[in-house]
Design a protein around this motif. Sequence first.
Motif, PDB file in Angstrom:
ATOM      1  N   LEU A 171       0.835  -1.196   0.000  1.00 36.70           N
ATOM      2  CA  LEU A 171       0.000   0.000   0.000  1.00 36.70           C
ATOM      3  C   LEU A 171       0.871   1.248   0.000  1.00 36.70           C
ATOM      4  O   LEU A 171       0.658   2.175  -0.795  1.00 36.70           O
ATOM      5  N   LYS A 172       1.889   1.246   0.856  1.00 41.75           N
ATOM      6  CA  LYS A 172       2.774   2.405   0.941  1.00 41.75           C
ATOM      7  C   LYS A 172       3.432   2.642  -0.425  1.00 41.75           C
ATOM      8  O   LYS A 172       3.487   3.765  -0.927  1.00 41.75           O
ATOM      9  N   ASN A 173       3.916   1.547  -1.056  1.00 39.45           N
ATOM     10  CA  ASN A 173       4.574   1.701  -2.354  1.00 39.45           C
ATOM     11  C   ASN A 173       3.620   2.247  -3.406  1.00 39.45           C
ATOM     12  O   ASN A 173       3.988   3.087  -4.223  1.00 39.45           O
ATOM     13  N   SER A 174       2.364   1.760  -3.380  1.00 35.98           N
ATOM     14  CA  SER A 174       1.390   2.271  -4.345  1.00 35.98           C
ATOM     15  C   SER A 174       1.126   3.751  -4.110  1.00 35.98           C
ATOM     16  O   SER A 174       0.991   4.524  -5.062  1.00 35.98           O
ATOM     17  N   VAL A 175       1.049   4.136  -2.835  1.00 34.11           N
ATOM     18  CA  VAL A 175       0.794   5.548  -2.537  1.00 34.11           C
ATOM     19  C   VAL A 175       1.962   6.401  -3.025  1.00 34.11           C
ATOM     20  O   VAL A 175       1.765   7.454  -3.650  1.00 34.11           O
ATOM     21  N   VAL A 176       3.204   5.930  -2.765  1.00 33.47           N
ATOM     22  CA  VAL A 176       4.374   6.682  -3.230  1.00 33.47           C
ATOM     23  C   VAL A 176       4.329   6.860  -4.745  1.00 33.47           C
ATOM     24  O   VAL A 176       4.507   7.967  -5.269  1.00 33.47           O
ATOM     25  N   LEU A 177       4.038   5.748  -5.452  1.00 28.96           N
ATOM     26  CA  LEU A 177       3.992   5.823  -6.914  1.00 28.96           C
ATOM     27  C   LEU A 177       2.904   6.779  -7.386  1.00 28.96           C
ATOM     28  O   LEU A 177       3.132   7.620  -8.258  1.00 28.96           O
ATOM     29  N   SER A 178       1.699   6.653  -6.793  1.00 27.10           N
ATOM     30  CA  SER A 178       0.589   7.484  -7.261  1.00 27.10           C
ATOM     31  C   SER A 178       0.865   8.959  -7.013  1.00 27.10           C
ATOM     32  O   SER A 178       0.696   9.790  -7.916  1.00 27.10           O
ATOM     33  N   LEU A 179       1.292   9.278  -5.780  1.00 31.67           N
ATOM     34  CA  LEU A 179       1.513  10.694  -5.470  1.00 31.67           C
ATOM     35  C   LEU A 179       2.676  11.245  -6.293  1.00 31.67           C
ATOM     36  O   LEU A 179       2.595  12.351  -6.839  1.00 31.67           O
ATOM     37  N   GLY A 180       3.770  10.466  -6.398  1.00 29.79           N
ATOM     38  CA  GLY A 180       4.901  10.923  -7.183  1.00 29.79           C
ATOM     39  C   GLY A 180       4.507  11.220  -8.618  1.00 29.79           C
ATOM     40  O   GLY A 180       4.838  12.277  -9.174  1.00 29.79           O
ATOM     41  N   THR A 181       3.749  10.284  -9.209  1.00 30.73           N
ATOM     42  CA  THR A 181       3.304  10.484 -10.584  1.00 30.73           C
ATOM     43  C   THR A 181       2.425  11.709 -10.698  1.00 30.73           C
ATOM     44  O   THR A 181       2.564  12.520 -11.621  1.00 30.73           O
ATOM     45  N   MET A 182       1.511  11.846  -9.731  1.00 31.40           N
ATOM     46  CA  MET A 182       0.589  12.966  -9.807  1.00 31.40           C
ATOM     47  C   MET A 182       1.355  14.285  -9.769  1.00 31.40           C
ATOM     48  O   MET A 182       1.098  15.177 -10.581  1.00 31.40           O
ATOM     49  N   ILE A 183       2.313  14.394  -8.856  1.00 36.44           N
ATOM     50  CA  ILE A 183       3.059  15.650  -8.739  1.00 36.44           C
ATOM     51  C   ILE A 183       3.832  15.932 -10.026  1.00 36.44           C
ATOM     52  O   ILE A 183       3.765  17.028 -10.590  1.00 36.44           O
TER      53      ILE A 183
END
Lengths: 280, 296
Positions: free
Chosen positions: A73-85
């Motif tokens: 979950l943490k990794n998915s959140v990192v990927l999603s937020l990083g991509t979004m930014i």
Amino acid sequence: MRIKTARRIALLSILNVFFVLLCFITLIPILYAFLLSISSDSSAFGNGFLFPQSPTLKNYKAILVEEPFLIWLKNSVVLSLGTMILAMGTSVTASYAFSRFRFRGRNEMLKLLLILNAFPQILSMFAIFRLFKNMNLLNNYIGLILIYAGSMCIFSIWNMKGYFDTIPIEIEESARIDGGSSGQIIWKIVLPLARPSIIVTAVMVLIFVWNEYLFATTFLMKEENYNLAGGLYQLQANDYNRSWSLFSAAAILVSVPILILFFSIQKYMVSGLTTGGVKG
Amino acid sequence: MNKKNKILPWEYSFPSIMLIGLIVVFPIIYTIYISFTNMNLYHWTDYEFIAFDNYRRALTKLDSGFMSALLTTIIWTVLNMVIQILAAYLIALGLNAKGLKLARLYKTLLMFPWAMPAYISILLWRVGIFNPQYGLLNKIRSALGFSSMDYLSENIPAFISCMVLNLWMALPFLIMMMDGALQSVDNSYYESARLDGGGWWAQNLYITIPSIKPILAPSIIMTTFTTFKQFDIIYLLTMQKGSLTGATLQTVITYAHQNAFVSNNYGLSSAVSIVIFGFIILFSLFVNRGIREEHV
């Protein structure tokens, strides 16, 4: 007249029956997954045909405690937020430029972006793979974020450009007469006006990354940096143990936030998708 | 709307153009480059240029499997689109029937497959519906006294299974679009048609379909593209790493993927990728011209 209303009522009842059935059939896979996730192992695949005899939350507990679900979950959140930014940071200014300025190469650029958007990214996956291997970007979130942001950038530019087009330029002109610099005008006037579109686009980028599995499972090969897609993929791949009820519990946990996000921006999804997709 | 400035817009779009250049454009160029070489597992660095050999192999040699994959893809796309358009139209018509009070609720429930993450839906179907031992279909079969069956082990049942799943996943979008389009049709048309004695068929054929066609064209084209390049369903249902089900279905996209990541035939895979991209460009140019002419 009475025959006509009787016919109407009959027709409506048939329609209602039809839609209740249709909705039920549509939801069966999801309901089934839910029932699986709350059943203890034996009754899930044993004799209990549909409804588990003793509903339990232990699969949810097991997935959260015994499996590295929270790390995924943490990794998915990192990927999603990083991509979004990254995607939003680069595409907001670009979509503003494509909407507001008339410069040489603008039309050609917009058309080129559409053609590039039609390119299925799976087809160049090997080229990216080889390239990233040489650049040491495999098994690396930065690499994956770059891929996601690059592919969502085109969509975001088209999506937000369409919205910027609808903001009257007179607003900016009067601000300029009042003595605002271009930077101030963009920050203080245009961006707040475009906020709905920016939020919706950002959420769609988020959903895209959350739901992507192919690049995630190809580029993140080590178990310790799996994201949700990699983890769930692995769970369902073990056929012969109790991992299926675990898998459905995980599937429900992963889907719920997306269902909430989806239904909260649903009315924008349609316009966003079609303007981003094909309009030339 | 006519700001003229030569450098500022490029400054604004420079970061995204760099990003797109690195992630989208450069890999395409690199794929073209690889397509002219014999790069494979044994020639990872010492590959040679072999000009158009890969293209020749894909397009003219039948045993390369590309042509049959292309045929499968065309059948897949056409069948899916015909069924989807018909089904979505009828369902949307039903949802718009006068006096159907629960229409909003039905619409929300029918949206669920669209909202679910695609790979999760596919895996749920694989595990929960199609699985030969535990899947729901086989539970029903055994409850009715039939022997269980592996739906994904042969090509035709697997094709139908994939198609059912694709319909389940893709219909909500089209239903939604059709529903929106139907609501935009002016009601007075129907009233005058009814006065002229036009029945259900006539109303649909002469009023509804012509008026929603231009509104729907973009979403139908988009769905055609997504159906054409559908990869996840076929891959996750029948050809996951380590658990092939026995079906040998290949569409052009899975064919390119298999050659790149399973049989390590990078040159051939790249050539096929470029051919597919060529088809897509031609198709979209053709479609764009069609739309423009219809609007003039």
